[in-house]
Structures are given as C-alpha cells and as structure tokens.
Design a protein around this motif. Sequence first.
Motif, PDB file in Angstrom:
ATOM      1  N   MET A 150       0.847  -1.199   0.000  1.00  0.00           N
ATOM      2  CA  MET A 150       0.000   0.000   0.000  1.00  0.00           C
ATOM      3  C   MET A 150       0.884   1.251   0.000  1.00  0.00           C
ATOM      4  SD  MET A 150      -2.670   1.265   2.917  1.00  0.00           S
ATOM      5  CE  MET A 150      -3.722  -0.163   2.829  1.00  0.00           C
ATOM      6  N   PRO A 151       0.601   2.252  -0.871  1.00  0.00           N
ATOM      7  CA  PRO A 151       1.441   3.451  -0.886  1.00  0.00           C
ATOM      8  C   PRO A 151       1.478   4.123   0.481  1.00  0.00           C
ATOM      9  CG  PRO A 151      -0.076   3.438  -2.744  1.00  0.00           C
ATOM     10  CD  PRO A 151      -0.464   2.304  -1.859  1.00  0.00           C
ATOM     11  N   ILE A 161       8.739  11.065   1.227  1.00  0.00           N
ATOM     12  CA  ILE A 161      10.087  10.503   1.269  1.00  0.00           C
ATOM     13  C   ILE A 161      10.997  11.402   0.437  1.00  0.00           C
ATOM     14  CG2 ILE A 161      11.501   8.502   0.673  1.00  0.00           C
ATOM     15  CD1 ILE A 161       8.930   6.795   0.936  1.00  0.00           C
ATOM     16  N   LEU A 162      12.078  11.866   1.064  1.00  0.00           N
ATOM     17  CA  LEU A 162      13.041  12.705   0.345  1.00  0.00           C
ATOM     18  C   LEU A 162      14.082  11.805  -0.337  1.00  0.00           C
ATOM     19  CD1 LEU A 162      14.148  15.601  -0.215  1.00  0.00           C
ATOM     20  CD2 LEU A 162      15.547  15.307   1.847  1.00  0.00           C
ATOM     21  N   VAL A 163      14.349  12.099  -1.596  1.00  0.00           N
ATOM     22  CA  VAL A 163      15.407  11.379  -2.320  1.00  0.00           C
ATOM     23  C   VAL A 163      16.475  12.396  -2.697  1.00  0.00           C
ATOM     24  CG1 VAL A 163      15.974   9.918  -4.304  1.00  0.00           C
ATOM     25  CG2 VAL A 163      13.707   9.742  -3.229  1.00  0.00           C
ATOM     26  N   VAL A 164      17.615  12.331  -2.024  1.00  0.00           N
ATOM     27  CA  VAL A 164      18.715  13.263  -2.303  1.00  0.00           C
ATOM     28  C   VAL A 164      19.667  12.608  -3.306  1.00  0.00           C
ATOM     29  CG1 VAL A 164      20.634  14.564  -1.317  1.00  0.00           C
ATOM     30  CG2 VAL A 164      18.548  14.245   0.019  1.00  0.00           C
ATOM     31  N   GLY A 165      20.004  13.341  -4.341  1.00  0.00           N
ATOM     32  CA  GLY A 165      20.833  12.770  -5.420  1.00  0.00           C
ATOM     33  C   GLY A 165      19.957  12.086  -6.441  1.00  0.00           C
ATOM     34  N   ALA A 166      18.785  12.671  -6.650  1.00  0.00           N
ATOM     35  CA  ALA A 166      17.715  11.982  -7.394  1.00  0.00           C
ATOM     36  C   ALA A 166      17.917  11.948  -8.900  1.00  0.00           C
ATOM     37  CB  ALA A 166      16.375  12.637  -7.072  1.00  0.00           C
ATOM     38  N   SER A 200      18.050   8.180  -9.048  1.00  0.00           N
ATOM     39  CA  SER A 200      16.998   8.205 -10.085  1.00  0.00           C
ATOM     40  C   SER A 200      16.184   6.917 -10.043  1.00  0.00           C
ATOM     41  CB  SER A 200      17.603   8.401 -11.472  1.00  0.00           C
ATOM     42  OG  SER A 200      18.461   7.321 -11.795  1.00  0.00           O
ATOM     43  N   ARG A 201      16.854   5.818  -9.776  1.00  0.00           N
ATOM     44  CA  ARG A 201      16.145   4.526  -9.708  1.00  0.00           C
ATOM     45  C   ARG A 201      15.283   4.429  -8.444  1.00  0.00           C
ATOM     46  NH1 ARG A 201      20.608   3.690 -12.940  1.00  0.00           N
ATOM     47  NH2 ARG A 201      20.343   2.095 -14.549  1.00  0.00           N
ATOM     48  N   VAL A 202      15.769   5.003  -7.353  1.00  0.00           N
ATOM     49  CA  VAL A 202      14.964   5.023  -6.127  1.00  0.00           C
ATOM     50  C   VAL A 202      13.701   5.854  -6.370  1.00  0.00           C
ATOM     51  CG1 VAL A 202      14.901   5.877  -3.733  1.00  0.00           C
ATOM     52  CG2 VAL A 202      16.921   4.641  -4.570  1.00  0.00           C
ATOM     53  N   ALA A 203      13.883   7.042  -6.947  1.00  0.00           N
ATOM     54  CA  ALA A 203      12.726   7.919  -7.196  1.00  0.00           C
ATOM     55  C   ALA A 203      11.742   7.245  -8.158  1.00  0.00           C
ATOM     56  CB  ALA A 203      13.213   9.259  -7.762  1.00  0.00           C
ATOM     57  N   ALA A 204      12.259   6.577  -9.184  1.00  0.00           N
ATOM     58  CA  ALA A 204      11.373   5.921 -10.161  1.00  0.00           C
ATOM     59  C   ALA A 204      10.541   4.823  -9.495  1.00  0.00           C
ATOM     60  CB  ALA A 204      12.201   5.332 -11.305  1.00  0.00           C
ATOM     61  N   ARG A 205      11.164   4.066  -8.605  1.00  0.00           N
ATOM     62  CA  ARG A 205      10.429   2.991  -7.919  1.00  0.00           C
ATOM     63  C   ARG A 205       9.349   3.566  -7.005  1.00  0.00           C
ATOM     64  NH1 ARG A 205      14.775   0.923  -9.825  1.00  0.00           N
ATOM     65  NH2 ARG A 205      15.304  -1.301  -9.839  1.00  0.00           N
ATOM     66  N   LEU A 206       9.692   4.645  -6.300  1.00  0.00           N
ATOM     67  CA  LEU A 206       8.700   5.255  -5.406  1.00  0.00           C
ATOM     68  C   LEU A 206       7.531   5.801  -6.225  1.00  0.00           C
ATOM     69  CD1 LEU A 206      11.087   7.110  -2.906  1.00  0.00           C
ATOM     70  CD2 LEU A 206       9.829   4.975  -2.516  1.00  0.00           C
ATOM     71  N   ALA A 207       7.835   6.427  -7.358  1.00  0.00           N
ATOM     72  CA  ALA A 207       6.782   6.969  -8.223  1.00  0.00           C
ATOM     73  C   ALA A 207       5.902   5.840  -8.754  1.00  0.00           C
ATOM     74  CB  ALA A 207       7.405   7.753  -9.378  1.00  0.00           C
ATOM     75  N   GLU A 208       6.554   4.781  -9.194  1.00  0.00           N
ATOM     76  CA  GLU A 208       5.828   3.649  -9.787  1.00  0.00           C
ATOM     77  C   GLU A 208       4.817   3.071  -8.796  1.00  0.00           C
ATOM     78  OE1 GLU A 208       7.109  -0.723 -11.442  1.00  0.00           O
ATOM     79  OE2 GLU A 208       8.645   0.841 -11.279  1.00  0.00           O
ATOM     80  N   ALA A 222      19.088   0.166  -5.668  1.00  0.00           N
ATOM     81  CA  ALA A 222      17.811   0.888  -5.531  1.00  0.00           C
ATOM     82  C   ALA A 222      16.740  -0.012  -4.911  1.00  0.00           C
ATOM     83  CB  ALA A 222      17.359   1.404  -6.889  1.00  0.00           C
ATOM     84  N   ASP A 223      16.720  -1.276  -5.288  1.00  0.00           N
ATOM     85  CA  ASP A 223      15.734  -2.192  -4.684  1.00  0.00           C
ATOM     86  C   ASP A 223      15.950  -2.297  -3.168  1.00  0.00           C
ATOM     87  OD1 ASP A 223      14.494  -2.754  -7.094  1.00  0.00           O
ATOM     88  OD2 ASP A 223      15.591  -4.621  -7.449  1.00  0.00           O
ATOM     89  N   VAL A 224      17.218  -2.405  -2.775  1.00  0.00           N
ATOM     90  CA  VAL A 224      17.520  -2.510  -1.333  1.00  0.00           C
ATOM     91  C   VAL A 224      17.174  -1.192  -0.634  1.00  0.00           C
ATOM     92  CG1 VAL A 224      19.372  -2.767   0.364  1.00  0.00           C
ATOM     93  CG2 VAL A 224      19.303  -4.273  -1.636  1.00  0.00           C
ATOM     94  N   ALA A 225      17.509  -0.079  -1.277  1.00  0.00           N
ATOM     95  CA  ALA A 225      17.230   1.229  -0.667  1.00  0.00           C
ATOM     96  C   ALA A 225      15.734   1.437  -0.486  1.00  0.00           C
ATOM     97  CB  ALA A 225      17.831   2.341  -1.515  1.00  0.00           C
TER      98      ALA A 225
END
Length: 276
Positions: free
Chosen positions: A1-2, A7-12, A18-26, A161-164
């Motif tokens: 569930m979202p 969540i702040l992504v520094v170095g996005a 970029s991969r962390v931000a993309a996963r969160l967006a997805e 990114a998956d682990v993060a």
Amino acid sequence: MPSTKTILVVGATGKVGSRVAARLAEHGHAHRAVSRSTTPSFDWENPESWAKALEAVQVAFVSFMPDLAAQGAPEIIEQFIATAKAAGVRKIVLLSARGEHGAELSENKVRQSGLDHVVVRASWFNQNFDEGMFLPSVLSGTLAMAAGDKLEPFVDADDIADVAVASLLDNRHNGEIYEVTGPRLLTFADAASEISAASGLDVAYVPLSVTEFHAALLPVVGQDDANLMANICAELFDGRNERLGDGVQRALGREPRDFGEYLQRAMAGGAWQAAA
Ligand SMILES: NC(=O)c1ccc[n+]([C@@H]2O[C@H](COP(=O)([O-])OP(=O)(O)OC[C@H]3O[C@@H](n4cnc5c(N)ncnc54)[C@H](OP(=O)(O)O)[C@@H]3O)[C@@H](O)[C@H]2O)c1
C-alpha cells in the motif's frame, strides 16, 4: 500500500537516486526528488538549500556527493542530520561505499543520530561503465584505472535501488548495514573483456599506478577530485574488497543481478551504440 509519508530522495538525478525515485513513483509513494538541478534545489555545499527540501519529510534517502570519504563529509552529514531532525525526519537510508574508512565516519554519524537508519554500503557500480565516470573510457577503448589486478564484485544500481526502497518503506530493515555487491568477483580487465564481447567495442584495461592515475585525472577533473579519486583507489584496491557481500540477499531474499545481465540490459537500452 502506498505510504502517506513524504520521502526525500537526495541525489535523485544520479545512478541510484533516479532509480529510487522511479520505484517510489511507480508504486505511488509521495516523494520529493532533489539535487542541485531540481526545484527545490538541494546542494550539499549550501546548507540553506536543505530546509525547503526537508519540508514535511519523514524518511530520507541520502546519496552524498562527491563521496562520503571526501574531506569534511562527516561534518556535513552531521549538520544535515541536525537539520533533518529539526524538520521532523525520523529515518535515514544512507548510500555508502564499501571499505572506505572516511565513509564509515559518516555512517557513524547516521548510526549515532538517534534516528531510525539503514546503511547501504555498495561496491563499484556496473552503471559506471555506461552512465558514469567510465563511459568516456569505454567509448575511447582504454579503461585506465589504478586497480591493478584486484577483484571487485561490481553491483547493479537496480539492486542498490531495490535494497534502498525496501529499507525506506519497511522498518524491519532499521539498524541494518547492507553490504551490497554483485554475485561475481571481476578484475577491471575481466570487466573490459566482458564489455567488449557484449558490445562489439574493443575495450582494453590499462592498469595505472596511483601516481599515474592522479596525473591523468588532474587536468580533467581538477586537484580536489583527482586527490579524492586517487586516495579512494589507493585505499580500496589493496585487496580488502575482494569478497562478495550478502546485502541484496539479506534485504530482498534473492540473488543480486549478474554483470552479464547488466550488459544485456545496457545493450538493449542502446548503451555504447554510437561508438560501436
Ligand atoms: N559510483 C560508484 O561506483 C559508487 C560506489 C559506491 C558508493 N558510491 C557512492 O554513491 C553516491 C552517489 O554516487 P553516484 O556514482 O551514484 O553518483 P551520480 O550518479 O553521479 O549521482 C550524483 C547525484 O548527486 C547530485 N549531486 C552532485 N553534486 C551535488 C551537490 N553538491 N549537492 C547535491 N547533489 C549533488 C547529482 O545531481 P546534480 O548534478 O543535479 O546535483 C546526482 O543526482 C556517492 O556518495 C558515491 O560515493 C558510488
């Protein structure tokens, strides 16, 4: 569930951020992706830029630049933690580097912050070869590095990114230090040879001494970054990292992606195409 937390992504805009931000967006998680080139802008060298980025944030992914081993990094991380705590942040997931004494000093600032935290300690990224610092070397056919014939378990930025993201979203990871590596130890010569075979390029590894490496970098990146990179190579390529980590397995319950799989994906995505 979202999640309802921002969540702040520094170095996005970077390889992992970029991969962390993309996963969160997805997955529909509210997040704010920042770097120097975003709005709001976030600059490690300008603490006044941090407050805006931290508004309403409870959890933060932190990718520091230029490197946690850089001079002054632990102090900047300490100042960031204080600002983040004052802004209401409760948890930090820190992207770190394996085997760097300087990075451990910054990790300790996070671990002793009183905040929930996860440290994701990565080996050298696969994506350095097509998205990062080694791209010009691959395209020119000469991969010159001060790594001798030391073995490195290159890790995939998608695994990091998956682990993060798992660490950001699930508190069962709190307190962990995940050493994330790929599943195979490779020399830089092995990596060059596998890239050549996959891409059709002719890439040769040229081992340099640390002094030669520094001299080659100096006119390209300047004194500070040349010193930093040379010091990192001198420290890391002494054999200490010639082993596999188990962070991907422990965090995600699966094996990490192999370098060969990375090459296939990079080729499918058009990497190195212009030169080939
Ligand atoms: N690459 C590796 O093999 C490797 C291995 C282990 C650990 N690490 C660590 O991972 C972290 C990220 O490395 P990376 O290779 O992923 O870098 P990267 O892909 O070059 O990404 C760097 C990110 O940081 C931002 N940035 C650069 N300077 C900044 C500044 N002064 N203030 C705020 N943001 C800044 C960049 O965006 P803007 O330019 O828009 O600001 C970009 O979003 C570093 O701490 C590095 O030490 C890297």
